[in-house]
Each structure stands twice: as structure tokens, then as C-alpha cells.
Design a protein around this motif. Sequence first.
Motif, PDB file in Angstrom:
ATOM      1  N   THR A  80       0.697  -0.971   0.111  1.00 20.57           N
ATOM      2  CA  THR A  80      -0.052  -0.182  -0.367  1.00 20.57           C
ATOM      3  C   THR A  80       0.659   1.132  -0.151  1.00 20.57           C
ATOM      4  OG1 THR A  80      -1.438  -1.464   1.086  1.00 20.57           O
ATOM      5  CG2 THR A  80      -2.189   1.458   1.220  1.00 20.57           C
ATOM      6  N   VAL A  81       1.291   1.275   0.494  1.00 17.87           N
ATOM      7  CA  VAL A  81       2.670   2.758   0.914  1.00 17.87           C
ATOM      8  C   VAL A  81       3.216   2.780  -0.782  1.00 17.87           C
ATOM      9  CG1 VAL A  81       4.771   3.507   2.013  1.00 17.87           C
ATOM     10  CG2 VAL A  81       2.863   1.906   2.637  1.00 17.87           C
ATOM     11  N   GLY A  82       3.714   1.673  -1.018  1.00 18.23           N
ATOM     12  CA  GLY A  82       4.588   1.300  -2.247  1.00 18.23           C
ATOM     13  C   GLY A  82       6.409   2.065  -2.038  1.00 18.23           C
ATOM     14  N   GLY A  83       6.891   2.280  -3.319  1.00 20.80           N
ATOM     15  CA  GLY A  83       7.841   3.291  -3.415  1.00 20.80           C
ATOM     16  C   GLY A  83       9.573   2.020  -3.278  1.00 20.80           C
ATOM     17  N   LEU A  84       9.113   0.794  -2.681  1.00 23.26           N
ATOM     18  CA  LEU A  84      10.145   0.008  -2.460  1.00 23.26           C
ATOM     19  C   LEU A  84      10.768  -0.735  -3.911  1.00 23.26           C
ATOM     20  CD1 LEU A  84       8.809  -1.813   1.084  1.00 23.26           C
ATOM     21  CD2 LEU A  84       9.974   0.208   0.490  1.00 23.26           C
ATOM     22  N   PRO A  85      12.059  -0.632  -3.724  1.00 20.87           N
ATOM     23  CA  PRO A  85      12.836  -1.364  -4.694  1.00 20.87           C
ATOM     24  C   PRO A  85      12.111  -2.964  -5.357  1.00 20.87           C
ATOM     25  CG  PRO A  85      14.370  -0.591  -3.357  1.00 20.87           C
ATOM     26  CD  PRO A  85      13.316  -0.057  -2.430  1.00 20.87           C
ATOM     27  N   ASN A  86      12.251  -3.004  -6.002  1.00 24.96           N
ATOM     28  CA  ASN A  86      12.270  -4.853  -6.475  1.00 24.96           C
ATOM     29  C   ASN A  86      10.895  -5.406  -5.536  1.00 24.96           C
ATOM     30  OD1 ASN A  86      13.933  -4.463  -8.428  1.00 24.96           O
ATOM     31  ND2 ASN A  86      15.090  -4.120  -7.141  1.00 24.96           N
ATOM     32  N   PHE A  87      10.296  -4.396  -5.169  1.00 24.86           N
ATOM     33  CA  PHE A  87       9.212  -5.418  -4.481  1.00 24.86           C
ATOM     34  C   PHE A  87       8.389  -6.969  -5.076  1.00 24.86           C
ATOM     35  CE2 PHE A  87       4.999  -5.432  -2.128  1.00 24.86           C
ATOM     36  CZ  PHE A  87       5.357  -5.254  -0.784  1.00 24.86           C
ATOM     37  N   GLU A  88       8.336  -6.192  -5.972  1.00 28.45           N
ATOM     38  CA  GLU A  88       7.351  -6.707  -6.508  1.00 28.45           C
ATOM     39  C   GLU A  88       8.427  -9.065  -7.321  1.00 28.45           C
ATOM     40  OE1 GLU A  88       9.914  -5.548  -9.989  1.00 28.45           O
ATOM     41  OE2 GLU A  88       8.069  -4.428  -8.382  1.00 28.45           O
ATOM     42  N   LYS A  89       9.107  -8.510  -7.156  1.00 29.56           N
ATOM     43  CA  LYS A  89       9.832 -10.099  -6.546  1.00 29.56           C
ATOM     44  C   LYS A  89       9.444 -11.081  -5.272  1.00 29.56           C
ATOM     45  CE  LYS A  89      13.481  -7.530  -9.411  1.00 29.56           C
ATOM     46  NZ  LYS A  89      12.792  -8.924 -11.299  1.00 29.56           N
ATOM     47  N   VAL A  90       8.951  -9.772  -4.443  1.00 36.24           N
ATOM     48  CA  VAL A  90       9.103 -10.328  -3.126  1.00 36.24           C
ATOM     49  C   VAL A  90       8.029 -11.635  -3.065  1.00 36.24           C
ATOM     50  CG1 VAL A  90       7.705 -10.330  -1.241  1.00 36.24           C
ATOM     51  CG2 VAL A  90       9.684  -8.749  -1.684  1.00 36.24           C
ATOM     52  N   PHE A  91       7.131 -11.398  -4.064  1.00 33.81           N
ATOM     53  CA  PHE A  91       5.426 -11.927  -4.541  1.00 33.81           C
ATOM     54  C   PHE A  91       6.401 -13.266  -4.885  1.00 33.81           C
ATOM     55  CE2 PHE A  91       2.551 -12.668  -7.631  1.00 33.81           C
ATOM     56  CZ  PHE A  91       1.465 -13.502  -6.530  1.00 33.81           C
ATOM     57  N   THR A  92       6.830 -13.296  -6.498  1.00 30.69           N
ATOM     58  CA  THR A  92       6.997 -13.925  -6.698  1.00 30.69           C
ATOM     59  C   THR A  92       7.784 -14.623  -6.331  1.00 30.69           C
ATOM     60  OG1 THR A  92       7.886 -12.342  -9.065  1.00 30.69           O
ATOM     61  CG2 THR A  92       8.916 -14.159  -9.134  1.00 30.69           C
ATOM     62  N   GLY A  93       8.338 -14.502  -5.584  1.00 28.42           N
ATOM     63  CA  GLY A  93       9.698 -15.782  -4.519  1.00 28.42           C
ATOM     64  C   GLY A  93       8.612 -16.841  -3.432  1.00 28.42           C
ATOM     65  N   GLU A  94       7.642 -15.204  -2.599  1.00 29.56           N
ATOM     66  CA  GLU A  94       6.893 -16.256  -2.118  1.00 29.56           C
ATOM     67  C   GLU A  94       5.784 -17.536  -3.050  1.00 29.56           C
ATOM     68  OE1 GLU A  94       2.583 -15.375  -0.152  1.00 29.56           O
ATOM     69  OE2 GLU A  94       3.720 -13.556  -0.864  1.00 29.56           O
ATOM     70  N   VAL A  95       5.229 -17.056  -4.106  1.00 33.04           N
ATOM     71  CA  VAL A  95       4.815 -17.928  -4.391  1.00 33.04           C
ATOM     72  C   VAL A  95       6.153 -19.405  -5.205  1.00 33.04           C
ATOM     73  CG1 VAL A  95       3.789 -18.319  -6.706  1.00 33.04           C
ATOM     74  CG2 VAL A  95       2.953 -16.346  -5.593  1.00 33.04           C
ATOM     75  N   LEU A  96       7.100 -18.358  -5.521  1.00 34.90           N
ATOM     76  CA  LEU A  96       7.133 -20.346  -6.409  1.00 34.90           C
ATOM     77  C   LEU A  96       7.703 -21.113  -5.077  1.00 34.90           C
ATOM     78  CD1 LEU A  96      10.150 -18.582  -8.020  1.00 34.90           C
ATOM     79  CD2 LEU A  96       8.710 -20.546  -9.468  1.00 34.90           C
ATOM     80  N   ALA A  97       8.188 -20.432  -3.475  1.00 37.91           N
ATOM     81  CA  ALA A  97       8.739 -21.364  -2.502  1.00 37.91           C
ATOM     82  C   ALA A  97       7.430 -22.231  -2.275  1.00 37.91           C
ATOM     83  CB  ALA A  97       9.086 -20.247  -1.789  1.00 37.91           C
TER      84      ALA A  97
END
Length: 317
Positions: free
Chosen positions: A181-198
Motif C-alpha cells: 500500500t505504501v509503495g516505493g520499495l525497489p524490486n518489491f514485486e520480486k517478493v511476491f514472485t519468490g513467495e509464490v515459487l517457494a
Amino acid sequence: MLTQYALYPRTNYTLISTPSHNTTIPELPNTTSKPFSVFDGCDNMVEGILFDLVVQTFNIVVGLPANILVIAILIRNRRDPSTSDIFLGCLAFMDAYFGLMLPVSFLNLYHWQSMKAWLALKFSYGVKDTSGPLFLSCICLDRFVAVLFPIAFGRLKDAKYRAGLAAFVLGLTFAYASAKTVGGLPNFEKVFTGEVLATFMWMVVCNASILWALKRSRGAGKDEMHPMKKKAFKMVLSLLAIIVCNYLPLVALFPFQDHYSPVAFTCYVQPVGFAFLNISSSIQPLVYLSRLERVPFLPGSVTKTLCCKEKTEPSPA
């Protein structure tokens, strides 16, 4: 004016805010005065967005009442709960919350166009992104220990262990949703990708191990599996199929995000991939209800239609 980012708050792409090489300053007033459209930036590539909107509508009509019914049944059976009920309840509650936010999404797209509503939607998408995979992983863990390590499972049957794990998962969920919600974090979308993969790999390995153990657990000299174990085998097999159907598109497509153009990823890959994730809000409660011998609060004729077949055995804990 809202952009495509408002339709899919999960992404960091904003098609309107990314000017082309030919964009000049005098063209900006025309861009900002352009009439709002749900397909903004994808006007000629609407198929993926339409697919996701159909899925979201299905979640409102079917998924929301199904999740509310699951919560009501779990509350009704609270005196004799199964070990996974706390995870099932949290999952149903989060999916019901996500379903309740979908009408807000449509109203904001076509009427309100409010930044506050948009932030609320981002938070709900963050909740959906995290709560589903993590709570399903908890359910898989609970069944994994029960089947492969029954002695340890007997020692860990106390509800406080599952309540603590559920609280930890809720903390991770709300932290992730708040950061989104706050946004602006660099490469934050990769957290979701890593979570889904794991979580996808864990759930597949976990359920495959359960199926393998149940398949081998036939009595000596018997070709048929025990009826209760056979029922558990079919239930885990159906859960594994759902996990593959809901999460495999994300696992197969999202790690290669950098290989797509921003427009193709935003208009096709992302809405289709998330549509498969979103539909789990309807499939998960329906699968739970279909395993019940009788669905409380519903007439018998509806129960017969909902369930795969009449069940004469009590459901396993």
C-alpha cells in the motif's frame, strides 16, 4: 485520473506515466484530460483484463457466500474442530474480505475514482497475494506431519501451536499488504514472485509426499486402502490439483517478467495470471463444502447438488 495501475494495484507498471520517446510537453494536458477507462493503456489488448473481470464477478457471486458459509460451519463445529480448522477459518475470512472489496473495486473504477479507495484496494490485493499461499502451506504442513509423523503430531495437537502459527502468518500478511500500500520499495514485486515459487514448491512436495505415504499404507496382504485413508487420499489429490491449477500459471509466467514488454505483461500476462490466483477464493471453499457429508444451513437437495456423492462415512478430522 486513475491509470492502469489502479486496475491492477499489484504491479509497479503505469502505462500512462511512462512516456514514449515521441511524447512532448504540450501533449501532457491531452493525456491528463483523457476520459477515464477501465482499459486505460490496454484499449487494443482487452482480452486479459476482461478475463480477470469475469473471474472477479464469479468471486462476488459464488466465492463470497461460499466463504461466509465455511466460516459459519467452522463456528458451528468449534466444539469438535479438526486440527486444520483454524487455518481454514483464517483462509475463508481473508477470501471473504477480498470478495467484499471487489464491489469497491468496480465502484471506484467507474464512479468514485478515489485515491483512498485505490489504496484500500492495494491493501486487499496484498492480503490476497500473501494469505492464500501461506495458509494453504500451513494446511499442507499440518497434514504432512499428521500422515508422515503421527507420533509428533499427537504431541503437537494443542490448538495453541496452530494459533501461534496463524498469528505469525497474519503478521506477515499485514506487513506485506502495508508495504504494498505504501509503495516505493525497489524490486518489491520480486517478493511476491519468490513467495509464490517457494510456497508452490512446498505445497507440491508436501502433498505428493502425503499421497505417496497414503498409497503405501495398505494393510498387510490387502490390495484395497482403508476407507478413511482412501477418502484422505482423494481429498489431498483434489487439493493438489487445485494448487497446481491456481498457482502454476503464476509460477510459469511471473519469473520471466523481464522477458515481456511492459505493455504485454500489464495487459495480458498479469491479469490472466492473477485471475487464476483470484479464482481460488471460490474454488477453495467449494472444495471444502463438497467434502462434507451434509452442509449445514442448506436444504438436502442443495447439499446433494453441491457434494460429489452421498457420503456414508464421517469426515476425517
